[in-house]
Design a protein around this motif. Structure first.
Motif, PDB file in Angstrom:
ATOM      1  N   ARG A 116       0.788  -1.068  -0.036  1.00 37.43           N
ATOM      2  CA  ARG A 116       0.049  -0.099   0.009  1.00 37.43           C
ATOM      3  C   ARG A 116       0.908   1.136   0.047  1.00 37.43           C
ATOM      4  N   SER A 117       1.930   1.194   0.733  1.00 39.35           N
ATOM      5  CA  SER A 117       2.953   2.144   0.547  1.00 39.35           C
ATOM      6  C   SER A 117       3.337   2.656  -0.594  1.00 39.35           C
ATOM      7  N   GLN A 118       3.761   1.741  -1.394  1.00 36.29           N
ATOM      8  CA  GLN A 118       4.230   1.646  -2.646  1.00 36.29           C
ATOM      9  C   GLN A 118       3.300   2.196  -3.442  1.00 36.29           C
ATOM     10  N   VAL A 119       1.797   1.867  -3.551  1.00 41.38           N
ATOM     11  CA  VAL A 119       0.950   2.174  -4.402  1.00 41.38           C
ATOM     12  C   VAL A 119       0.795   3.767  -3.900  1.00 41.38           C
ATOM     13  N   HIS A 120       0.934   3.979  -2.792  1.00 42.95           N
ATOM     14  CA  HIS A 120       0.444   5.662  -2.361  1.00 42.95           C
ATOM     15  C   HIS A 120       1.464   6.305  -3.028  1.00 42.95           C
ATOM     16  N   GLU A 121       2.693   6.011  -2.891  1.00 36.98           N
ATOM     17  CA  GLU A 121       3.730   6.862  -3.748  1.00 36.98           C
ATOM     18  C   GLU A 121       3.862   7.019  -4.927  1.00 36.98           C
ATOM     19  N   PRO A 155      -0.783  16.741  -1.890  1.00 41.16           N
ATOM     20  CA  PRO A 155      -0.648  15.499  -2.758  1.00 41.16           C
ATOM     21  C   PRO A 155      -0.728  14.324  -1.762  1.00 41.16           C
ATOM     22  N   GLU A 156      -0.202  14.541  -0.532  1.00 41.74           N
ATOM     23  CA  GLU A 156       0.023  13.368   0.523  1.00 41.74           C
ATOM     24  C   GLU A 156      -1.542  12.895   0.836  1.00 41.74           C
ATOM     25  N   HIS A 157      -2.362  14.031   1.083  1.00 41.30           N
ATOM     26  CA  HIS A 157      -3.680  13.741   1.593  1.00 41.30           C
ATOM     27  C   HIS A 157      -4.606  12.892   0.431  1.00 41.30           C
ATOM     28  N   ALA A 158      -4.378  13.811  -0.671  1.00 41.00           N
ATOM     29  CA  ALA A 158      -5.231  13.209  -1.776  1.00 41.00           C
ATOM     30  C   ALA A 158      -4.778  11.692  -2.184  1.00 41.00           C
ATOM     31  N   ALA A 159      -3.349  11.467  -2.115  1.00 38.92           N
ATOM     32  CA  ALA A 159      -3.135  10.103  -2.264  1.00 38.92           C
ATOM     33  C   ALA A 159      -3.499   9.071  -1.503  1.00 38.92           C
ATOM     34  N   HIS A 160      -4.011   9.636   0.092  1.00 40.04           N
ATOM     35  CA  HIS A 160      -4.722   8.714   1.022  1.00 40.04           C
ATOM     36  C   HIS A 160      -5.978   8.555   0.339  1.00 40.04           C
ATOM     37  N   GLN A 161      -6.600   9.647  -0.026  1.00 41.97           N
ATOM     38  CA  GLN A 161      -7.922   9.623  -0.391  1.00 41.97           C
ATOM     39  C   GLN A 161      -8.156   8.702  -1.627  1.00 41.97           C
ATOM     40  N   LEU A 162      -7.249   8.719  -2.388  1.00 42.15           N
ATOM     41  CA  LEU A 162      -7.383   7.836  -3.645  1.00 42.15           C
ATOM     42  C   LEU A 162      -6.933   6.394  -3.445  1.00 42.15           C
ATOM     43  N   LEU A 163      -6.116   6.241  -2.425  1.00 39.69           N
ATOM     44  CA  LEU A 163      -5.776   4.732  -1.958  1.00 39.69           C
ATOM     45  C   LEU A 163      -7.154   4.302  -1.394  1.00 39.69           C
ATOM     46  N   LEU A 164      -7.737   4.806  -0.827  1.00 36.86           N
ATOM     47  CA  LEU A 164      -9.236   4.636  -0.016  1.00 36.86           C
ATOM     48  C   LEU A 164     -10.233   4.401  -1.208  1.00 36.86           C
TER      49      LEU A 164
END
Length: 187
Positions: free
Chosen positions: A128-133, A147-156
């Motif tokens: 998940r960390s790899q996909v987040h990055e 970008p950090e927050h939006a990446a969390h949202q997209l991963l969710l």
């Protein structure tokens, strides 16, 4: 002289485990794995140290393939970060539509393995960390304000898409998630 093409016990165990762990979950029985691979119990312990080691190996192998699929999907979408990110949700729609789709193997493993110290949890976290990055890198290129927050949202949204695709087939979860992703990208 004939060339031997049959795979060895390790490869057969991995192939059987990939299929059975995905279709039946990590709690599939050892006997079922051994029977599907046509190997002796000793092979499991010699090559993987036991079922937990086999689970970790299967998830690690799948994680490498799945992360590569995300990269390839984005690369095929071109150079624009927005299109690259939205292509992920189009790809999820294709994956969900496949016969035999059973959801996210990492989420399923995390939920089934109740021991918080099981090594498979680290594989899931690393994946998940790899996909987040990967997502974050595109969001930075898009000049998203968070970008950090939006990446969390997209991963969710990705996790939710895969879960809904498995539990509510026919609901077009990927299209709904893509629409929500467009709002995230708008920042």
């Amino acid at each position: 002289m004939s060339v031997r093409t049959q795979s060895g016990p390790r490869e057969r165990l991995l192939r059987a485990a990939h299929e059975l762990i995905y279709s039946q979950g990590v709690n599939v029985g050892v006997d079922a794995l051994l029977k599907a691979a046509n190997v002796a119990r000793r092979s499991l312990y010699e090559h993987f140290g036991g079922k937990d080691g086999l689970i970790v190996e299967v998830l690690s192998s799948a994680a490498a393939d799945d992360a590569a699929d995300y990269r390839n999907t984005m690369d095929r979408a071109g150079d624009h970060p927005r299109e690259r990110l939205l292509a992920v949700f189009d790809r999820l729609g294709e994956i969900i539509a496949r016969p035999g789709f059973h959801g996210c193997r990492y989420l399923a493993a995390d939920l089934a393995l109740t021991d918080p110290d099981h090594p498979a949890h680290q594989v899931s976290r690393d994946y998940r960390s790899q996909v987040h990055e990967l997502l974050k890198r595109e969001l930075v290129a898009l000049r998203h304000p968070r970008p950090e927050h939006a990446a969390h949202q997209l991963l969710l949204l990705i996790d939710g898409t895969l879960a809904a695709g498995a539990t509510r087939p026919g609901t077009d979860a990927a299209s709904a998630a893509r629409e929500l992703a467009e709002h995230v990208l708008a920042g």
